[in-house]
Design a protein around this motif. Structure first.
Motif, short mmCIF file in Angstrom:
data_model
loop_
_atom_site.label_atom_id
_atom_site.label_comp_id
_atom_site.label_asym_id
_atom_site.label_seq_id
_atom_site.Cartn_x
_atom_site.Cartn_y
_atom_site.Cartn_z
N THR A 66 0.76 -1.21 0.02
CA THR A 66 -0.14 -0.11 0.05
C THR A 66 1.03 1.22 -0.05
O THR A 66 0.59 2.18 -0.87
CB THR A 66 -0.95 0.06 1.20
N ALA A 67 1.99 1.12 0.88
CA ALA A 67 2.60 2.45 1.02
C ALA A 67 3.71 2.58 -0.32
O ALA A 67 3.75 3.60 -0.80
CB ALA A 67 3.67 2.18 2.27
N HIS A 90 -5.51 -3.28 -7.80
CA HIS A 90 -5.12 -3.29 -6.27
C HIS A 90 -5.34 -1.77 -5.70
O HIS A 90 -5.94 -1.60 -4.66
CB HIS A 90 -3.91 -3.85 -5.85
N VAL A 91 -4.70 -0.84 -6.48
CA VAL A 91 -4.62 0.49 -6.06
C VAL A 91 -6.31 0.88 -6.01
O VAL A 91 -6.58 1.74 -5.21
CB VAL A 91 -3.89 1.22 -6.66
N GLU A 92 -7.10 0.24 -6.85
CA GLU A 92 -8.52 0.98 -6.84
C GLU A 92 -9.15 0.09 -5.90
O GLU A 92 -10.28 0.75 -5.02
CB GLU A 92 -8.95 0.67 -8.24
N THR A 93 -9.08 -1.15 -5.85
CA THR A 93 -10.08 -1.96 -5.04
C THR A 93 -9.70 -2.32 -3.76
O THR A 93 -10.56 -2.71 -3.06
CB THR A 93 -10.30 -3.22 -5.91
N ASP A 94 -8.42 -2.30 -3.40
CA ASP A 94 -8.02 -2.84 -1.97
C ASP A 94 -7.23 -2.25 -1.21
O ASP A 94 -6.31 -2.71 -0.18
CB ASP A 94 -7.54 -4.38 -2.23
N GLU A 95 -7.05 -0.92 -1.35
CA GLU A 95 -6.08 -0.08 -0.56
C GLU A 95 -6.76 1.11 0.00
O GLU A 95 -6.11 2.00 0.65
CB GLU A 95 -4.83 0.27 -1.50
N CYS A 96 -8.11 0.99 0.38
CA CYS A 96 -8.77 1.83 1.26
C CYS A 96 -8.65 3.36 1.06
O CYS A 96 -8.71 4.21 1.61
CB CYS A 96 -8.48 1.38 2.63
N GLY A 97 -8.44 3.66 -0.48
CA GLY A 97 -8.07 4.99 -0.68
C GLY A 97 -6.82 5.53 -0.40
O GLY A 97 -6.65 6.76 -0.31
N ALA A 98 -5.86 4.59 -0.30
CA ALA A 98 -4.58 5.16 0.15
C ALA A 98 -3.89 5.94 -1.08
O ALA A 98 -3.25 6.86 -0.90
CB ALA A 98 -3.55 3.93 0.36
N LEU A 108 -8.34 8.26 -9.33
CA LEU A 108 -8.13 6.94 -10.18
C LEU A 108 -9.22 7.08 -11.14
O LEU A 108 -10.23 7.00 -10.69
CB LEU A 108 -7.99 5.53 -9.24
N LYS B 233 -5.28 1.09 7.67
CA LYS B 233 -4.84 0.35 6.35
C LYS B 233 -4.57 1.49 5.33
O LYS B 233 -3.68 1.36 4.55
CB LYS B 233 -6.28 -0.25 6.24
N GLN B 234 -5.48 2.60 5.17
CA GLN B 234 -5.25 3.57 4.25
C GLN B 234 -3.83 4.23 4.25
O GLN B 234 -3.33 4.79 3.31
CB GLN B 234 -6.43 4.84 4.31
N LYS D 107 -12.99 8.52 -0.95
CA LYS D 107 -13.34 8.06 -2.30
C LYS D 107 -14.91 8.29 -2.60
O LYS D 107 -15.69 8.13 -1.77
CB LYS D 107 -12.98 6.72 -2.26
N ARG D 130 -19.25 -4.32 0.07
CA ARG D 130 -17.72 -4.32 0.58
C ARG D 130 -17.99 -4.08 1.92
O ARG D 130 -18.38 -2.80 2.42
CB ARG D 130 -16.77 -3.45 -0.07
N HIS D 134 -10.29 -3.02 3.45
CA HIS D 134 -9.47 -2.71 2.35
C HIS D 134 -10.35 -1.80 1.36
O HIS D 134 -9.60 -1.42 0.49
CB HIS D 134 -9.07 -4.07 1.65
N TYR D 135 -11.40 -1.43 1.76
CA TYR D 135 -12.18 -0.51 1.08
C TYR D 135 -12.66 0.61 1.86
O TYR D 135 -12.98 0.28 2.89
CB TYR D 135 -13.27 -1.57 0.24
N PRO D 136 -12.70 1.64 1.38
CA PRO D 136 -13.05 2.88 2.10
C PRO D 136 -14.61 2.61 2.86
O PRO D 136 -15.40 2.13 1.86
CB PRO D 136 -13.35 3.93 1.11
#
Lengths: 343, 343, 343, 343
Positions: A66-67, A90-98, A108, B233-234, D107, D130, D134-136
């Motif tokens: 994520t980082a 993954h950046v879109e779906t599984d990083e919680c808006g990181a 994105l 997480k974010q 997001k 979701r 891992h998702y907002p």
């Protein structure tokens, strides 16, 4: 009565640390070393990366994917820019808006993807469909290699996408959480599927390859790496006892350790897919280019496997995902297939 | 000719992983475990914290102190709020603007500090000197325990500060990068120098105590912990192979391992201070309440020690800083003192 | 019984819109115009700026000074950079953390200032005292012209500061909330106290000069202006009915309207200072270079003036601040002085 | 030869300031007033809002809709939260990532919308599909009233959506850039289509109604407004000469001025739609509930209109958009229809 849960194939991060990385940790534990990466081990690990990629790249170690992804995208974009990526990325779906968080707002823009891979026409449409200042300006392309569906971009596919976006002034980021699996899955060299194809910055996955708590960010375009060490520090991604990260990398890039592990995982994934593919009603959904198998399983089969304790997920790609890692054994695969009723 | 550099006293993060943490890592390496903290080891480690603090607190594990401090402050503050802290505090001087980054702009308001500790009058002045909306609204107090000068707040001092700021509606954050050294340096219980004194959230240092790559964020005010797992997480602070973090914590909070290590480090710091204090021209600058010694050394002595290879810094507090850690031995201290010419 | 409150000297933003700006508003109100700055009036206003500064600068209009300063600093800095400024600067003391917010964390490093002006030695110390990555990297110098104490930097002073910081790779931002007062207070040309002295971006105050709701951001270093229109849009600073902003600017930069208003305000401030200076016990604190008077008033005098209704503040600079604006009249000054008992 | 461009129907922000707002500006220009909203006019304007909505709401004035929407969403969400909105919503398509910027990363989750309105089933799916970290985490629903397609939610539709999301703990934001047109387009009271239906915060459009440079943020849930004045200040949205904003609002909410203008604009939009609808090949795409007409025009007709100078856009909704405003006259509509060849 349900069996003990078995996490073998649930993800490639349910396994532990591979023996070589473990040994590296053990060796570097002795004595006192300068902190924050000023130690000799870290310098050597960076050098190892430069050898590996046959170029004078800049290398930084952070704690997780994520980082790595978010900080490298933030170094490409300002807040009012946008990143083009697959809707499955993954950046879109599984990083919680990181990515949005670290860039302070970069949006994105997603394209549908065929087999997890972006198509040039879709990418170009996203770049060109708006050019007014009421919409974020496209500034980076993000690719996953291997993709979230376990497929691998060929060098020509990469060069095509990279060439296209560079005409429009974008930079290219590669999410390589499973980069070594992608590499082991083809015949191209590390250089050929990265900077030679036009990748500017690669997030190179360590954790899923068998290490603990680390990803490397590799800048092939060194200008983009300017002050990146400050960015890492400010973002809580500078490890004080850095040697425990870099020693693992140094070892894994030596004697082709990465290849041994990645190839075995890939091979067992193919074996698993082959076995499953022979079972009535099972459909293997995507080419098994790396260490992931996506299969549509009949409900009864899914139920049976779950009752045997096997854990797996169906969160993406329309089927069940089964992952192999450095730790997966032929025995594991056989056990799974046996429970799946393949004979 | 200069000697090999010796990093023994340069910081308490130049040492490695203590034997107990190492053993915990080794034990948890076997097999497959659920990722992202859903494993049984992590649940037990959190339970251990609740026993330790004798209260039903919420516990989260992150990778380092910068993240722990910044994320917990961000959970107390909105961007237009401010944090009151010492001008010597790590959040102000050594985190490269991380608190401002994670909070998206919260300003740190600093007070001069006596022996590293904040004075109630200074804190109150910072809270009350502006109450117009052109200046960020004070929302949190940040204390370091032990302080950056190696001193330790007494329970009464803490209760005084916490009580004061709560009258004004502020919450209290404790930077406990060396919390266990502070604890071992006094007679109060873990509860007494935290939530019983009014601390709302504690960043509890693991790395400097002898672990690899981890700090714990402990919310005593559970309402403040709402959605904190999303925040982690974010922010790139959720470890996928979490067990490698939590297993260490579980072990270190068992059988008073923390105390053994922290007490020895503290004791050796005092021994070092005592030895140095006997040398002509050396001035010990602050009470050695924990594992840090700050000494004003004559230039000739500094030169001599550096030529023997001893590495140490003078970046804070007007003198040279010497740190002891779990790894420091009596032999190390004696060697340093011998080189310092103490007989 | 207290008198009706009189806000004449409380600030230079208690007055309204000057006749010339008003007329410009009136004229542009007719008909339909393209929105978001695509209109002809806006193009002309930008051209007027380029004439005024005798250079090909980039010009953007935003709503207020907080936005102008923060957005231009954000275009100079990344989140891990820092800005050097006076401890009295508006960006530090009166923008509620806006620079930190818009830059996502850039820290302000403050120096004590003599008469509101930064000293080269102090600036250099802030640039050089830390060069490790645990501290934000200095990236910009922020100057106020006129200063918050009503003094004005001379061209040579500016050139000295700008030259110094550029040697260290920093850019220069000028907070010109009262730029026109500074300009009217000296003999240098607009170019001489900006880009010719080394200023890269100027925030040029419109509101305090007699307009409604606008500041101009002028980039002399056009490379720094890249994509700034996107930054403004994203930050909520793009005006849809832009002509109502730009028409005012066009007019005020024509026929030396700016000079008429700024000179009169400055002249009345000097008259006010002269008058107050003759009263026993009153001390004029700083040179009256522009439109601000700072005076230490005896408590009895302060009380008397307040009872007459006069509103003024003592929030900065250790005295009472009295501001003149385009709207201030000789009658106003005489009335104040009369109430102050000057004969 | 092409005709002079005519921006009459290009947007509802190509027109100027309506006579009533103009008069209010003129009246408040005299004399000196306290700045930053501490003046009596601003207090009265807020009071007028409370009367208008028949409830004790909190009211804040900002400069434009981007800021109003983004700051109010930021007050509902933390960075790791998400906002559910239509894929056509202005916050998603035309604010250059401003909601993500001001919230530091929240997001936007978009649903397809029928006639510009969200459907409960789609909204619920986005809330529930979701629930892993891992998702907002969904935290707010954003509705536009009137919608970007010129349709208007009925009170029952609003109540249904608001009730649904509140069961899931979300708050409701209404983008009312054209709120008064929506209001004038129906029979419900201001209260009935806002707080009585479950709206927590309304961004109430002033610019498009005929004012200069202002939107109002109205919090019906006062707890959500906590410290919002600080948020505005930090975000560069606090006007120093606030009376020039609030005086317009005070006037426009008096004597049903808002209704006169909004009703006329709506009526002329219907007239325009009726006229266009009679032309062969023209298809009116959506119900004309407010002041927007969306029409599919034959290419030849489009060309003809453009050659007559008429400016209009096709950026949304699959057709050409024609907007009416307070300034639109029957003559304008007739001229357009005449050029369109309707007889």
């Amino acid at each position: 009565m349900n069996a003990e849960p078995k996490y073998h194939f649930a993800s490639d991060n349910t396994s532990g640390i591979c023996p070589e990385a473990w040994q590296a940790l053990e060796e570097c534990n002795a004595g006192y070393h300068p902190s924050y990466g000023a130690d000799a081990i870290t310098a050597k690990a960076c050098e190892r990366f430069r050898d590996f990629f046959e170029t004078d790249c800049e290398v930084f170690f952070v704690f997780n994917g994520t980082a790595a992804n978010s900080l490298s995208l933030a170094s490409l974009c300002q807040s009012y820019h946008s990143v083009i990526c697959s809707d499955l990325s993954h950046v879109e779906t599984d990083e919680c808006g990181a990515p949005e968080f670290f860039s302070n707002g970069s949006k994105l823009l997603t394209a549908k993807s065929s087999l997890g891979k972006l198509e040039p026409a879709d990418v170009e449409r996203l770049i060109t469909h708006r050019n007014d200042l009421h919409y974020p300006k496209p500034r980076a392309l993000s690719l996953s290699q291997s993709t979230e569906l376990g497929t691998v971009y060929r060098p020509g596919e990469l060069a095509g996408l990279c060439g296209l976006v560079k005409q429009h002034g974008l930079s290219v980021h590669m999410d390589g959480a499973r980069f070594f699996n992608a590499l082991a899955g083809g015949t191209a060299s590390p250089a050929e599927i990265t900077w030679k194809a036009g990748v500017d910055v690669l997030c190179c996955g360590g954790t899923k390859l068998g290490m603990a708590v680390t990803e490397a960010v590799v800048f092939f375009d060194k200008a983009l790496a300017r002050d990146f060490e400050y960015r890492c520090k400010q973002a809580g991604q500078l490890c004080s006892k850095m040697r425990f990260i870099s020693a693992q990398w140094q070892r894994i890039l030596t004697d082709n350790v990465w290849q041994t592990h990645a190839s075995r995982a890939n091979g067992l994934a193919r074996k698993l897919a082959d076995g499953l593919g022979k079972i009535a009603g099972v459909q293997i959904l995507y080419p098994v280019d790396a260490n992931a198998v996506f299969a549509r399983l009949p409900d009864a089969l899914k139920l049976k496997l779950k009752s045997c304790g096997w854990q797996f997920y169906s969160f993406i790609g329309g089927g069940s995902r089964l992952m192999c890692s450095w730790a997966t054994t032929e025995t594991d695969v056989n056990a799974f297939l046996a429970d799946a009723g393949q004979s």
